[in-house]
Enzyme design. Structure first.
Site, PDB file in Angstrom:
ATOM      1  N   GLU A   1       0.782  -1.179  -0.001  1.00  0.00           N
ATOM      2  CA  GLU A   1       0.117  -0.021  -0.090  1.00  0.00           C
ATOM      3  C   GLU A   1       0.890   1.297   0.132  1.00  0.00           C
ATOM      4  O   GLU A   1       1.776   1.297   0.944  1.00  0.00           O
ATOM      5  CB  GLU A   1      -1.121   0.117   1.229  1.00  0.00           C
ATOM      6  CG  GLU A   1      -1.772   1.162   1.465  1.00  0.00           C
ATOM      7  CD  GLU A   1      -2.645   1.339   2.464  1.00  0.00           C
ATOM      8  OE1 GLU A   1      -2.738   0.324   3.198  1.00  0.00           O
ATOM      9  OE2 GLU A   1      -3.089   2.238   2.602  1.00  0.00           O
TER      10      GLU A   1
ATOM     11  N   LYS B   1       4.456   0.873   9.188  1.00  0.00           N
ATOM     12  CA  LYS B   1       4.610   2.061   8.403  1.00  0.00           C
ATOM     13  C   LYS B   1       4.126   3.236   9.455  1.00  0.00           C
ATOM     14  O   LYS B   1       4.416   4.294   9.265  1.00  0.00           O
ATOM     15  CB  LYS B   1       3.915   1.936   7.179  1.00  0.00           C
ATOM     16  CG  LYS B   1       4.946   1.368   6.037  1.00  0.00           C
ATOM     17  CD  LYS B   1       4.244   1.430   4.753  1.00  0.00           C
ATOM     18  CE  LYS B   1       3.294   0.111   4.863  1.00  0.00           C
ATOM     19  NZ  LYS B   1       2.569  -0.096   3.548  1.00  0.00           N
TER      20      LYS B   1
ATOM     21  N   ARG C   1       6.092 -13.000   9.042  1.00  0.00           N
ATOM     22  CA  ARG C   1       6.513 -11.521   8.940  1.00  0.00           C
ATOM     23  C   ARG C   1       7.935 -11.310   9.454  1.00  0.00           C
ATOM     24  O   ARG C   1       8.067 -12.088  10.523  1.00  0.00           O
ATOM     25  CB  ARG C   1       5.267 -10.939   9.820  1.00  0.00           C
ATOM     26  CG  ARG C   1       5.322  -9.357   9.554  1.00  0.00           C
ATOM     27  CD  ARG C   1       4.058  -8.799  10.330  1.00  0.00           C
ATOM     28  NE  ARG C   1       4.211  -7.551  10.254  1.00  0.00           N
ATOM     29  CZ  ARG C   1       3.492  -6.949   9.028  1.00  0.00           C
ATOM     30  NH1 ARG C   1       2.884  -7.371   8.296  1.00  0.00           N
ATOM     31  NH2 ARG C   1       3.681  -5.329   8.934  1.00  0.00           N
TER      32      ARG C   1
HETATM   33  P1  ATP Z   1       2.931  -2.216   7.604  1.00  0.00           P
HETATM   34  O1  ATP Z   1       2.368  -2.925   8.937  1.00  0.00           O
HETATM   35  O2  ATP Z   1       4.514  -1.801   7.839  1.00  0.00           O
HETATM   36  O3  ATP Z   1       2.217  -0.883   7.243  1.00  0.00           O
HETATM   37  P2  ATP Z   1       1.686  -3.644   5.673  1.00  0.00           P
HETATM   38  O4  ATP Z   1       1.633  -5.061   5.491  1.00  0.00           O
HETATM   39  O5  ATP Z   1       0.416  -2.786   6.066  1.00  0.00           O
HETATM   40  O6  ATP Z   1       2.874  -3.376   6.667  1.00  0.00           O
HETATM   41  P3  ATP Z   1       1.927  -3.360   2.716  1.00  0.00           P
HETATM   42  O7  ATP Z   1       2.543  -2.124   2.213  1.00  0.00           O
HETATM   43  O8  ATP Z   1       0.497  -3.562   2.992  1.00  0.00           O
HETATM   44  O9  ATP Z   1       2.240  -3.129   4.277  1.00  0.00           O
HETATM   45  O10 ATP Z   1       2.645  -4.743   2.461  1.00  0.00           O
HETATM   46  C1  ATP Z   1       3.211  -5.168   1.121  1.00  0.00           C
HETATM   47  C2  ATP Z   1       3.616  -6.605   1.282  1.00  0.00           C
HETATM   48  O11 ATP Z   1       4.967  -6.659   2.082  1.00  0.00           O
HETATM   49  C3  ATP Z   1       2.589  -7.400   1.876  1.00  0.00           C
HETATM   50  O12 ATP Z   1       2.714  -8.358   1.294  1.00  0.00           O
HETATM   51  C4  ATP Z   1       3.045  -7.402   3.284  1.00  0.00           C
HETATM   52  O13 ATP Z   1       2.488  -8.908   3.716  1.00  0.00           O
HETATM   53  C5  ATP Z   1       4.334  -7.498   3.069  1.00  0.00           C
HETATM   54  N1  ATP Z   1       5.124  -6.915   4.537  1.00  0.00           N
HETATM   55  C6  ATP Z   1       5.037  -5.876   4.993  1.00  0.00           C
HETATM   56  N2  ATP Z   1       5.487  -6.035   6.283  1.00  0.00           N
HETATM   57  C7  ATP Z   1       6.224  -7.125   6.252  1.00  0.00           C
HETATM   58  C8  ATP Z   1       7.305  -7.867   7.240  1.00  0.00           C
HETATM   59  N3  ATP Z   1       7.697  -7.304   8.250  1.00  0.00           N
HETATM   60  N4  ATP Z   1       7.828  -9.161   6.828  1.00  0.00           N
HETATM   61  C9  ATP Z   1       7.459  -9.610   5.681  1.00  0.00           C
HETATM   62  N5  ATP Z   1       6.511  -9.063   4.648  1.00  0.00           N
HETATM   63  C10 ATP Z   1       5.945  -7.772   5.285  1.00  0.00           C
HETATM   64 MG    MG Z   2      -0.977  -2.048   5.497  1.00  0.00          MG
END
Ligand code: ATP
Ligand code: MG
Length: 750
Positions: free
Chosen positions: A31, A268, A258
């Protein structure tokens, strides 16, 4: 691939074998609401890595369904990160927002199938109706709306006829499902806001659970790889795709753990808080776990990918030690980068028996690296070494320069200390040294001098001034929550470091090992020709582990090995507390404080003397020098003098009865016979002479004897004042008060 296969690759391989799919398509679906971080790097490395390994394709898709938080600058940061990590998404970047029409049409189809309805419960009621893990939920009465009514309401929702939250579209699944996520999940909500790409075309936006599976399907994704927190969403993923009876093949979702790293926050939202609250300097602050931050700091994409490979793909969440990431970067740079000399805290050394200058040949890759390249390091009479690399009273196992111990200048000659010059406060300002011409590195060393270590140095006339930024962990806690856990010392800026000129002029590479200091990288933003700025990428060893682990045993002296890294044993908690008190409260300089704090005998002696006379700096100087020297040869109980007597001695210095020079003679006498310092001064007539009537005739005599120097002084060579003062002090046997002499000499000469 000879490596053991992870569970995702096993699935992919089986699906190819069975003919379920002809080509593997994965996607990385962030996102765009913040900069990507190391967790995203893991996801990127998995999604792009799997596609690469099976000759498939990985899409880069912006999952932009939440219009309020998204922005183009984040889209760009995501593109940069993927590119920098070395992956290629092909010709096109995908956006979920480009599928808004298609997704909307699928929603209409579900309504027509009576598999979705417009609900108008308020938020609170909706939560109440969902039930709990142990109790079934209750369906809203609005679920009985007819298909026609639902179609009408949904259309009007889309057209912006309602306020935010007035209605939602829900899937009609099962309000008593064991998986709470399946209790009629939300598919659409009203948001009367503009979207950064779609503009004001939409007043409704699809929820993740509806948009994600359909985007995957639309793009022909085969394996939708996501993190474990989406495990329960998998049922919805399947329900949507199955219920819509889409033409196969369809994608399936698989979850992996994760990435979490200690001393780091990774959501984020929390990163945004740090950036917007100005706790760090932007998204690319080198202390952040963002890709932009790592990149600016000097991490290599290779090292980040190696790290992602090492941690593997597991099905259980865990916290990875940040030291492992640091290991990967260190390991990568160790092989690649040139090694150069930089002095962070310069101490001047004058080599009295050297004249002229020369260039010393030095390879850039002195350690088993099959890389060619060298430069000449200018060498001259005046050089700078690291302040830390000289100790007047070295702790045990100290292998660098001391008054008794010579040291090698890296790639150059061996030098030994002849004299230590200090200012009035006792700070060392210069070392007078001697070099051994026959000891030059690289040629056969016939000097016969033995050294235990080599230290970095730069030539005073040739070195370039640089700014160095040293980074420590951003958080002081292993599992930080947020800003309250920030490490206040995470950034230290050194303005006046000195570096050998080749680094600035030749720039043999972009990253360097500054020998014995760590790895460094020119700052992409602030570097200029006037002020070259280097970021510390990582140290040479895991110094953090050392710092946090309590001192277990004294470090083994590595007598045989030439010590290149020059690490000193860490302080115990007690020693650290003393050091704090000495530097902060009592204003001792670091060197003196270090000597006292690390030695129990000295610190006790000091505290006792201090209780007799409140002159912390003067007492500390005598104890860290003279007393410490005595204690090297004797036990505490063998000393002839007491702390109280030292205090008496200092009182005489403080009230100008004796000069510091005379004080040394008095100390000599005290240490031999234990006599009271006052008695020694009286009986030997050592009282300092401050009376101008006594001093002036001596000055006149000195001037009469050196008419040439008087003339030179008057012609502009004002440095000669030191000569006259020295002569006068000598003539009085060191008894004249130097301050008074200085003043009178200046008056007489001008
Ligand atoms: P955050 O909680 O940091 O905002 P998010 O999962 O909301 O992370 P996205 O931008 O939606 O962030 O994630 C993009 C991709 O990266 C998704 O497939 C997510 O599963 C993966 N991702 C995000 N954070 C991690 C992490 N700490 N380890 C592995 N994969 C991750
Ligand atoms: Mg997210």
């Amino acid at each position: 691939m000879s490596k053991k296969k992870d569970f995702l690759r096993t699935i992919v391989e089986n699906d190819l074998k069975s003919g379920k799919y002809k080509e593997i398509v994965t996607r990385f679906p962030p996102e765009p609401n913040g900069f990507p971080h190391i967790g995203h790097a893991k996801s990127i490395s998995i999604n792009f890595g799997v596609a690469r390994d099976y000759n498939g394709h990985c899409n880069l898709r912006m999952d932009d369904t939440n219009p309020t938080k998204e922005d183009t600058k984040y889209v760009e940061a995501l593109e940069d990160a993927v590119k920098w990590l070395g992956f290629d998404w092909g010709d096109e970047i995908y956006f979920t927002s480009d599928y808004f029409s298609q997704i909307h049409d699928y929603a209409v189809k579900l309504i027509k199938m009576d598999k979705a309805y417009v609900d108008s419960l308020d938020e609170e009621k909706m939560r109440e109706y969902r039930g709990t893990v142990t109790e079934a939920g209750k369906r809203s009465k609005y679920a009985e709306r007819s298909v026609a009514e639902n179609l009408d309401l949904f259309e009007r929702m889309k057209n912006g006829e309602f306020r935010d939250g007035e209605h939602v579209l829900r899937a009609k699944i099962d309000m008593s499902a064991a998986n709470m996520k399946m209790r009629d999940p939300l598919l659409y909500r009203i948001r009367n806001v503009e979207h950064f790409r779609a503009g004001d075309a939409w007043s409704i936006y699809p929820m993740y659970d509806f948009a994600h599976c359909l985007s995957d399907y639309i793009e022909g994704v085969t394996h939708s790889l996501c993190t474990l927190e989406f495990e329960n969403n998998r049922d919805i993923y399947n329900w949507v795709l199955d219920t819509l009876e889409l033409k196969p093949p369809r994608p399936y979702q698989y979850e992996f753990a994760r990435l979490n790293i200690n001393y780091t926050v990774m959501s984020k939202r929390k990163l945004l808080e740090l950036v917007e609250g100005n706790y760090v300097n932007g998204w690319d602050d080198p202390r952040l776990p963002t890709i932009a931050g790592y990149r600016r700091r000097g991490y290599t994409p290779e090292s980040i990918l190696t790290f992602c490979e090492q941690i593997g793909i597991a099905k259980a969440n865990s916290v990875v030690d940040v030291a492992q990431l640091e290991f990967c970067i260190r390991d990568d740079l160790n092989k690649k980068v040139p090694r150069v000399l930089c002095v962070l805290d310069p101490l001047k050394v004058t080599i009295e028996n050297y004249e002229g200058s020369e260039g010393i040949d030095a390879p850039y890759y002195p350690h088993d690296v099959p890389k060619e390249g060298s430069r000449k390091i200018p060498f001259s009479k005046e050089i700078f070494i690291e302040r830390e690399d000289f100790k007047e009273n070295p702790p045990k196992g100290y292998f660098r320069l001391t008054p008794e111990q010579p040291v090698r200048l890296r790639h150059g000659y061996i030098i030994s200390c002849k004299e230590v010059i200090k200012d009035a406060k006792g700070n060392i300002t210069e070392i007078k040294a001697e070099y051994y011409p026959a000891s030059k590195s690289g040629s056969e060393d016939t000097s016969g001098i033995k050294v235990k270590s080599a230290i970095q140095w730069v030539s005073a006339a040739d070195a370039k001034k640089v700014e160095i930024r040293l980074y420590d962990r951003l958080f002081k806690n292993e599992l930080p929550e947020g800003v309250e856990d920030l490490n206040p010392d995470s950034l230290k800026i050194i303005k006046n470091a000195l570096i050998e000129p080749a680094v600035i002029t030749e720039k043999p590479d972009e990253r360097f090992q500054f020998e014995r200091q760590g790895y460094f990288y020119a700052d992409a933003v602030d570097y200029s020709d006037e002020t070259p700025v280097f970021n510390k990428i990582v140290g040479l060893k895991d110094s953090w582990g050392k710092k946090t682990k309590e001192k277990k045993a004294a470090p083994k002296p590595q007598a045989k090995k030439v010590q290149i890294d020059g690490e000193v044993a860490p302080m115990s908690k007690e020693e650290e507390a003393l050091f704090e008190r000495y530097t902060k409260e009592l204003q001792l300089n670091n060197e003196v404080a270090n000597t006292l704090a690390r030695d129990e005998n000295l610190s006790k002696f000091y505290e006792e003397a201090l209780s007799e006379c409140n002159s912390p700096v003067s007492i500390a100087n005598i104890i860290s020098n003279e007393v410490a020297r005595e204690l090297k040869q004797k036990e505490l109980t063998e000393l002839k003098f007491s702390p109280k007597q030292i205090a008496e001695l200092v009182k005489m210095i403080d009230d100008a009865t004796i000069s510091t020079k005379i004080a040394k003679d008095v100390f000599e006498a005290m240490s031999k016979n234990g006599e009271e310092p006052k008695k020694i001064v009286e009986s030997r007539g050592l009282v300092q002479i401050s009376d101008p009537a006594v001093i002036l005739p001596i000055i006149e005599e000195v001037m009469a004897k050196n008419p040439d120097n008087v003339e030179k002084f008057r012609a502009g060579n004002t440095k000669l004042i030191g000569f006259f003062v020295g002569q006068v002090l000598k003539a009085t046997g060191g008894k004249a008060n130097p301050k008074v002499v200085n003043k009178l000499v200046a008056e007489k000469l001008n």
